[in-house]
Structures are given as structure tokens and as C-alpha cells.
Design a protein around this motif. Sequence first.
Motif, PDB file in Angstrom:
ATOM      1  N   SER A 196       0.827  -1.208   0.000  1.00 25.21           N
ATOM      2  CA  SER A 196       0.000   0.000   0.000  1.00 25.21           C
ATOM      3  C   SER A 196       0.864   1.263   0.000  1.00 25.21           C
ATOM      4  CB  SER A 196      -0.922  -0.010   1.217  1.00 25.21           C
ATOM      5  OG  SER A 196      -1.654   1.197   1.294  1.00 25.21           O
ATOM      6  N   GLU A 197       1.943   1.235   0.786  1.00 22.27           N
ATOM      7  CA  GLU A 197       2.838   2.389   0.830  1.00 22.27           C
ATOM      8  C   GLU A 197       3.536   2.592  -0.516  1.00 22.27           C
ATOM      9  OE1 GLU A 197       3.072   4.553   3.135  1.00 22.27           O
ATOM     10  OE2 GLU A 197       1.840   3.542   4.642  1.00 22.27           O
ATOM     11  N   LEU A 198       3.906   1.470  -1.167  1.00 20.48           N
ATOM     12  CA  LEU A 198       4.524   1.585  -2.480  1.00 20.48           C
ATOM     13  C   LEU A 198       3.553   2.182  -3.506  1.00 20.48           C
ATOM     14  CD1 LEU A 198       6.597  -1.707  -2.816  1.00 20.48           C
ATOM     15  CD2 LEU A 198       7.463   0.635  -2.656  1.00 20.48           C
ATOM     16  N   THR A 199       2.290   1.838  -3.371  1.00 22.21           N
ATOM     17  CA  THR A 199       1.273   2.426  -4.251  1.00 22.21           C
ATOM     18  C   THR A 199       1.202   3.936  -4.041  1.00 22.21           C
ATOM     19  OG1 THR A 199      -0.006   0.367  -4.171  1.00 22.21           O
ATOM     20  CG2 THR A 199      -1.151   2.363  -4.906  1.00 22.21           C
ATOM     21  N   ASP A 200       1.286   4.347  -2.763  1.00 26.66           N
ATOM     22  CA  ASP A 200       1.293   5.791  -2.474  1.00 26.66           C
ATOM     23  C   ASP A 200       2.532   6.462  -3.068  1.00 26.66           C
ATOM     24  OD1 ASP A 200      -1.056   5.515  -1.115  1.00 26.66           O
ATOM     25  OD2 ASP A 200      -0.151   5.552   0.889  1.00 26.66           O
ATOM     26  N   VAL A 201       3.682   5.786  -2.945  1.00 26.64           N
ATOM     27  CA  VAL A 201       4.919   6.351  -3.501  1.00 26.64           C
ATOM     28  C   VAL A 201       4.783   6.541  -5.008  1.00 26.64           C
ATOM     29  CG1 VAL A 201       7.351   5.866  -3.985  1.00 26.64           C
ATOM     30  CG2 VAL A 201       6.430   5.482  -1.685  1.00 26.64           C
ATOM     31  N   LEU A 202       4.171   5.566  -5.686  1.00 22.06           N
ATOM     32  CA  LEU A 202       3.975   5.667  -7.123  1.00 22.06           C
ATOM     33  C   LEU A 202       3.073   6.860  -7.450  1.00 22.06           C
ATOM     34  CD1 LEU A 202       4.410   4.509  -9.934  1.00 22.06           C
ATOM     35  CD2 LEU A 202       2.447   2.994  -9.547  1.00 22.06           C
ATOM     36  N   ALA A 203       2.000   7.039  -6.689  1.00 29.62           N
ATOM     37  CA  ALA A 203       1.083   8.157  -6.936  1.00 29.62           C
ATOM     38  C   ALA A 203       1.783   9.497  -6.702  1.00 29.62           C
ATOM     39  CB  ALA A 203      -0.141   8.034  -6.034  1.00 29.62           C
ATOM     40  N   ILE A 204       2.596   9.560  -5.628  1.00 34.25           N
ATOM     41  CA  ILE A 204       3.314  10.806  -5.330  1.00 34.25           C
ATOM     42  C   ILE A 204       4.337  11.104  -6.422  1.00 34.25           C
ATOM     43  CG2 ILE A 204       4.891  11.916  -3.692  1.00 34.25           C
ATOM     44  CD1 ILE A 204       3.479  10.267  -1.489  1.00 34.25           C
ATOM     45  N   SER A 205       4.993  10.061  -6.917  1.00 31.05           N
ATOM     46  CA  SER A 205       5.968  10.255  -7.991  1.00 31.05           C
ATOM     47  C   SER A 205       5.302  10.799  -9.248  1.00 31.05           C
ATOM     48  CB  SER A 205       6.668   8.931  -8.310  1.00 31.05           C
ATOM     49  OG  SER A 205       7.340   8.422  -7.183  1.00 31.05           O
ATOM     50  N   ARG A 206       4.130  10.254  -9.572  1.00 34.79           N
ATOM     51  CA  ARG A 206       3.415  10.764 -10.739  1.00 34.79           C
ATOM     52  C   ARG A 206       2.994  12.222 -10.535  1.00 34.79           C
ATOM     53  NH1 ARG A 206      -0.264   5.305 -11.556  1.00 34.79           N
ATOM     54  NH2 ARG A 206       1.247   4.161 -12.852  1.00 34.79           N
ATOM     55  N   GLN A 207       2.568  12.527  -9.301  1.00 30.16           N
ATOM     56  CA  GLN A 207       2.190  13.907  -9.010  1.00 30.16           C
ATOM     57  C   GLN A 207       3.392  14.829  -9.117  1.00 30.16           C
ATOM     58  OE1 GLN A 207      -0.928  15.280  -8.481  1.00 30.16           O
ATOM     59  NE2 GLN A 207       0.268  17.174  -8.682  1.00 30.16           N
ATOM     60  N   ALA A 208       4.562  14.352  -8.662  1.00 27.48           N
ATOM     61  CA  ALA A 208       5.780  15.157  -8.760  1.00 27.48           C
ATOM     62  C   ALA A 208       6.124  15.443 -10.217  1.00 27.48           C
ATOM     63  CB  ALA A 208       6.943  14.451  -8.072  1.00 27.48           C
ATOM     64  N   LEU A 209       5.950  14.439 -11.076  1.00 26.58           N
ATOM     65  CA  LEU A 209       6.197  14.645 -12.498  1.00 26.58           C
ATOM     66  C   LEU A 209       5.227  15.671 -13.072  1.00 26.58           C
ATOM     67  CD1 LEU A 209       7.675  13.864 -15.088  1.00 26.58           C
ATOM     68  CD2 LEU A 209       6.047  11.966 -15.363  1.00 26.58           C
ATOM     69  N   ALA A 210       3.959  15.576 -12.664  1.00 25.10           N
ATOM     70  CA  ALA A 210       2.976  16.570 -13.115  1.00 25.10           C
ATOM     71  C   ALA A 210       3.336  17.961 -12.601  1.00 25.10           C
ATOM     72  CB  ALA A 210       1.575  16.172 -12.647  1.00 25.10           C
ATOM     73  N   ASP A 211       3.851  18.028 -11.367  1.00 25.08           N
ATOM     74  CA  ASP A 211       4.243  19.327 -10.809  1.00 25.08           C
ATOM     75  C   ASP A 211       5.377  19.958 -11.604  1.00 25.08           C
ATOM     76  OD1 ASP A 211       2.347  19.168  -8.850  1.00 25.08           O
ATOM     77  OD2 ASP A 211       3.708  18.438  -7.288  1.00 25.08           O
ATOM     78  N   VAL A 212       6.341  19.129 -12.023  1.00 22.23           N
ATOM     79  CA  VAL A 212       7.447  19.653 -12.830  1.00 22.23           C
ATOM     80  C   VAL A 212       6.914  20.260 -14.123  1.00 22.23           C
ATOM     81  CG1 VAL A 212       9.495  19.026 -14.152  1.00 22.23           C
ATOM     82  CG2 VAL A 212       9.172  18.110 -11.854  1.00 22.23           C
ATOM     83  N   ARG A 213       5.975  19.567 -14.766  1.00 21.51           N
ATOM     84  CA  ARG A 213       5.391  20.106 -15.995  1.00 21.51           C
ATOM     85  C   ARG A 213       4.627  21.396 -15.714  1.00 21.51           C
ATOM     86  NH1 ARG A 213       3.147  14.170 -17.825  1.00 21.51           N
ATOM     87  NH2 ARG A 213       5.097  13.379 -18.726  1.00 21.51           N
ATOM     88  N   THR A 214       3.947  21.440 -14.555  1.00 23.05           N
ATOM     89  CA  THR A 214       3.204  22.641 -14.195  1.00 23.05           C
ATOM     90  C   THR A 214       4.138  23.820 -13.980  1.00 23.05           C
ATOM     91  OG1 THR A 214       1.470  21.313 -13.164  1.00 23.05           O
ATOM     92  CG2 THR A 214       1.591  23.620 -12.535  1.00 23.05           C
TER      93      THR A 214
END
Length: 412
Positions: A260-278
Motif C-alpha cells: 500500500s505504501e509503495l502504491t502511495d509512492v507511485l502516486a506521489i511520484s506521478r504527481q511530482a512529475l505533473a508538478d514539474v510540468r506545471t
Amino acid sequence: MTGRTRHTRPAGRRHEDERASGGRRLPEELDGAAGSSALLARLMGGVPPRRLAPALLGVIMAGFVAQSMVDICTSTAGHVHLTSLMVDFLLIAGLQAVHCLPCAAGLRRRHGRWTLALQGALAFLPLYLAGWNTGAMMGFAGASLLLVPAGRDAWIGYGAFLLALAPTGPVLGMTPAASVYLVVANVLSSLVLYGITRLVELVDRLYEARSAMAAMAVEQERRRFARDLHDLLGYSLSTITVKCELTSALVRVRPEQALSELTDVLAISRQALADVRTVARGYREMSLLTEIESARGVLAAGGIRAQVDVSAPAPSGEANTVLATVLRESVTNLLRHSRAEVCRIEFTAEGPDVRLLVTNDGVPADRAGARENGTGLANLADRIAGVGGLLEVGVVEGTDCFRLSAQVPAQA
């Protein structure tokens, strides 16, 4: 409190823009350095190209010289007389170029009084010593008297020019009508040259201001990118680190929770990538209430007990994003630098303002008097100052508690 940083409430960039525009509110898209550059670009929409203005000045000067030479050629007998006046005209025109053109500014500053005196002598002495009519070239001396001296001296000098110009016709034995014509022609030529020269200076200043504004806009964008990258990715990377450490501890004893924690890490990583684009695209809106819920989960993952008290509605506009950023930076610093066990987050209303208070009990004893040297708090200070807010940070004196208080107008 020790190690305290306090930023008093400034008027803010928008209020400065209002004062600069005579009390009128500038459009939102014109705020800041990039906005000032855009405003200048609008103002310069009808400004001639930079090289056109000096060229226009040169054409007008050449026209006055040609007109005077034609007048002299049709009314003067004798080669010596004609040649002397032509040389006189060319010298007056050359000195006028020194007094008008931007490229001669250095020479004008150093020797302006001498070139001005010489030009006046060349314009008036042939008239009063030999009775030679120098035509509209006396207007060149009048324009120079407005251009070279500063302030009141310029207009005093121009008044003296008018007094010297008035008796020109009678001295030359002209009829009253011709005398008036000569005075009017020289006055108009002096004012035309003065106005065109000021236009050249104005165009130069506008182009210099545009270059300066463009440089400011580039620097502002560079600072925005660095600040947003720090504020957005710092939080995400700290959260990923905490969750990866937790996953490492759980993978053998509680594999389901570790997954479950790894799933959260994956979601946060995707959000971080979206933040970089933003960040690359520009401004990103954030929600304080969303960040509070996110902070609660991140703190819990790091083994820190979160106490949350929200008693005010979320602010609107830029204040919402600024306070969300403040909370992100606070939680990021807590995870990186403290040994906190409890973190308290309070969001309250105080009159027309709202206040975010974040405290934790994790200040190490050897850092109780230390100052924060990173860019995080400086970024927060810039953001809060931009909306006319108040920031206080530091260690509560006599305790191991660190306290951050951010107060901004609710409608910023």
C-alpha cells in the motif's frame, strides 16, 4: 522566540502598481516584472523604430540648412559673401548635431557650454557685425539653448534668444512684415528642433526601459521556476523518502501494508512529475485544505502525530495557494530537519485576515539558536510579501518547539 524572522506587512506589488498608475488598478496580467514588460510593450505600440527618430531629426536639420542656403543664394551677391555664409551654416549645423544626437552626449556633457557659445556667435555675429542674414539658422541656436542647459537655465537662455532675435529685421533694414516673418521662422525652427530632439531622447529611453524590463522578466521567471521547483518537489521528494523508509521496515513483517505504501509512492511520484510540468508552464493553483489532509497522512507515515484544528473557511485566490505552499514547506522542513513527535496545524480567521500556525516539538537542542540558511523560508517570505501578509518563524524561547505563523488577507 529566538532565531526569529519577521516580515511586516508591505503594501505589495499590486499597491505599488496602483500608485505608479495614478491610483488606477492595473490588470492582473500586468502585475510583476513580466507584466511591466508587457505594459511597456503596449505603450511602445506606436513608437517609431529606434533608428528612425535620429534619421528624422537629421532630415529636418538638413532641410533647414538647405532652405537657408537657397534663400541666401537667391538674395546674395558676391562669391566671398556666399561662401562665408555657407561655411557658417555648415558649422552651425555641425554644432547642432553635437547638441541633438544621442551619440554626442559625452561631448555635450564635457564641452556643452563652449559649443553653445560658439554656435550662438556663428548665428548672431555675422548679423550684427556685417549685416549678413543667417536666416533660419538662428533658430538652431535657440533650440540648443533649450537643450544644453538644465532646468530653468534653459528657458532663461531661450528668453535671451528671443530678445536678441526681435531686432533682427530692423537691423537688416527689412520691412515690418519681413521682420515678423524672420522672427516667426526662427522661433518655429527652434521649437521644432527642440521637440524632435526630445522625441529622439524619449524613444531611446523607451527602448532602454524595454531592454531592462525584459531582463527583469527573465530574472523573475528564473526565480519563480527555482522557487516553485523547491516548494513543489521538496515536499514530494521528502514524502517519497519517508514512505520508502516505512516500506523498507514493513516489507518483511507487513507485506500488504508495504504494498500500500509503495502504491502511495507511485502516486506521489506521478504527481511530482505533473508538478514539474506545471512549473514549466507557469502558475499552479493549490488548495490549503487539500494540503492539510495530505500533510496529515505524510506526518502519520513518518511516525509524527498530527493535531489539526481548522476553524475558518479556505481563503480565496492567491492567498489559498500561498498558504498551501507555506504548509508544504513547513512539513518538508519538519521531515528533513526535526525530531518531532507531535505537529500541530491550526487555521483560524482573525478579522479580515486568516492565519496558519504550524508548531512542532522536534527542535534539537544543538540547533535551538541556529538560523535557517536555506532557500525555503526566503521563498515563503517572498510569496507572503507578495500578497501583503505577515510571516513569523522561530523557536519558542525556553522550549524545543518550532513555530511558524503566516497571516494573510483572506481576499488576497
